[in-house]
Design an enzyme around this catalytic site. Sequence first.
Site, PDB file in Angstrom:
ATOM      1  N   GLY A 134      -2.294 -21.892 -53.223  1.00 47.27           N
ATOM      2  CA  GLY A 134      -1.967 -21.911 -52.141  1.00 47.27           C
ATOM      3  C   GLY A 134      -2.934 -21.549 -51.104  1.00 47.27           C
ATOM      4  O   GLY A 134      -2.552 -21.108 -49.761  1.00 47.27           O
ATOM      5  N   ASN A 193      -5.400 -22.761 -49.341  1.00 52.20           N
ATOM      6  CA  ASN A 193      -5.615 -23.651 -48.067  1.00 52.20           C
ATOM      7  C   ASN A 193      -4.199 -23.844 -47.277  1.00 52.20           C
ATOM      8  O   ASN A 193      -4.376 -23.724 -45.925  1.00 52.20           O
ATOM      9  CB  ASN A 193      -5.578 -25.212 -48.428  1.00 52.20           C
ATOM     10  N   LEU A 209      -1.407 -31.997 -56.352  1.00 47.03           N
ATOM     11  CA  LEU A 209      -1.810 -32.930 -57.600  1.00 47.03           C
ATOM     12  C   LEU A 209      -0.919 -33.942 -58.249  1.00 47.03           C
ATOM     13  O   LEU A 209      -1.138 -34.419 -59.059  1.00 47.03           O
ATOM     14  CB  LEU A 209      -2.299 -31.934 -58.616  1.00 47.03           C
ATOM     15  N   ASN A 256      -4.817 -35.547 -46.429  1.00 52.21           N
ATOM     16  CA  ASN A 256      -5.153 -35.071 -47.627  1.00 52.21           C
ATOM     17  C   ASN A 256      -6.599 -34.628 -47.460  1.00 52.21           C
ATOM     18  O   ASN A 256      -7.298 -34.980 -46.763  1.00 52.21           O
ATOM     19  CB  ASN A 256      -5.132 -35.915 -48.980  1.00 52.21           C
ATOM     20  N   HIS A 291     -10.116 -33.485 -49.810  1.00 54.00           N
ATOM     21  CA  HIS A 291     -10.818 -33.816 -51.090  1.00 54.00           C
ATOM     22  C   HIS A 291     -12.042 -33.209 -51.156  1.00 54.00           C
ATOM     23  O   HIS A 291     -12.924 -33.085 -50.429  1.00 54.00           O
ATOM     24  CB  HIS A 291     -10.841 -35.260 -51.335  1.00 54.00           C
ATOM     25  N   ASP A 320      -7.055 -40.713 -52.937  1.00 56.14           N
ATOM     26  CA  ASP A 320      -8.305 -40.337 -52.391  1.00 56.14           C
ATOM     27  C   ASP A 320      -8.743 -41.841 -51.802  1.00 56.14           C
ATOM     28  O   ASP A 320     -10.072 -42.060 -51.398  1.00 56.14           O
ATOM     29  CB  ASP A 320      -9.492 -40.097 -53.331  1.00 56.14           C
ATOM     30  N   GLU A 360     -13.400 -26.124 -46.621  1.00 56.92           N
ATOM     31  CA  GLU A 360     -12.077 -26.260 -46.249  1.00 56.92           C
ATOM     32  C   GLU A 360     -11.401 -25.602 -45.407  1.00 56.92           C
ATOM     33  O   GLU A 360     -10.741 -25.890 -44.440  1.00 56.92           O
ATOM     34  CB  GLU A 360     -11.434 -26.273 -47.552  1.00 56.92           C
TER      35      GLU A 360
END
Length: 191
Positions: A13, A15, A86, A103, A105, A146, A175
């Site tokens: 967690g 992010n 995921l 999302n 990636h 994706d 990120e």
Amino acid sequence: MGKKIAILASGSGTNAENIIRYFREKGLDYVSLVLTNRQNAFVLERAKGLNVPCAYFGKSDWENGEAILSMLQEYRIDFVVLAGFLARVPDNILHAYPNKMINIHPSLLPKFGGKGMYGDRVHEAVIAAGEKESGITIHYTNEHYDEGAIICQERCVVMPEDTPDSLAHRIHALEYEFYPKVIDELLNSTK
């Protein structure tokens, strides 16, 4: 569009916490809910520590999506952010949030994406392929892993001496810097 965000996460967690703190530093409590598909995911502890409501849903709930969609509606969620999530998002949830679910990636999609490509697996593949650059892709979420429309990409150099860990460190920095800003821009660009 409102300003109520749900974050879906499967792991530690970092992010999710970064996004919550980003908005709080601006005086905004946009993150209203954190959901996970892993009972022991540390993101639950991070959310609790930040006083953000959170919940775990098991595999069958993520397969049909009804209980999750009900909770998203109960919290009046306007926008859904995947942050290291995921599992596949059920179609009924995807359809409830068209162009309101994103999302991140850890590669420059379409390279090194798809089912099973996450975390160190991505960095290992980037290095093994001899890529000169990598980065992050922020994209809309759709029915395929994706493959949603790309919102933005940020790049970093892949050094000849890179290991998956050293590359991951630079990817995480991208990120943390860009994901909250992109979310903020999307929330403020849509009515």
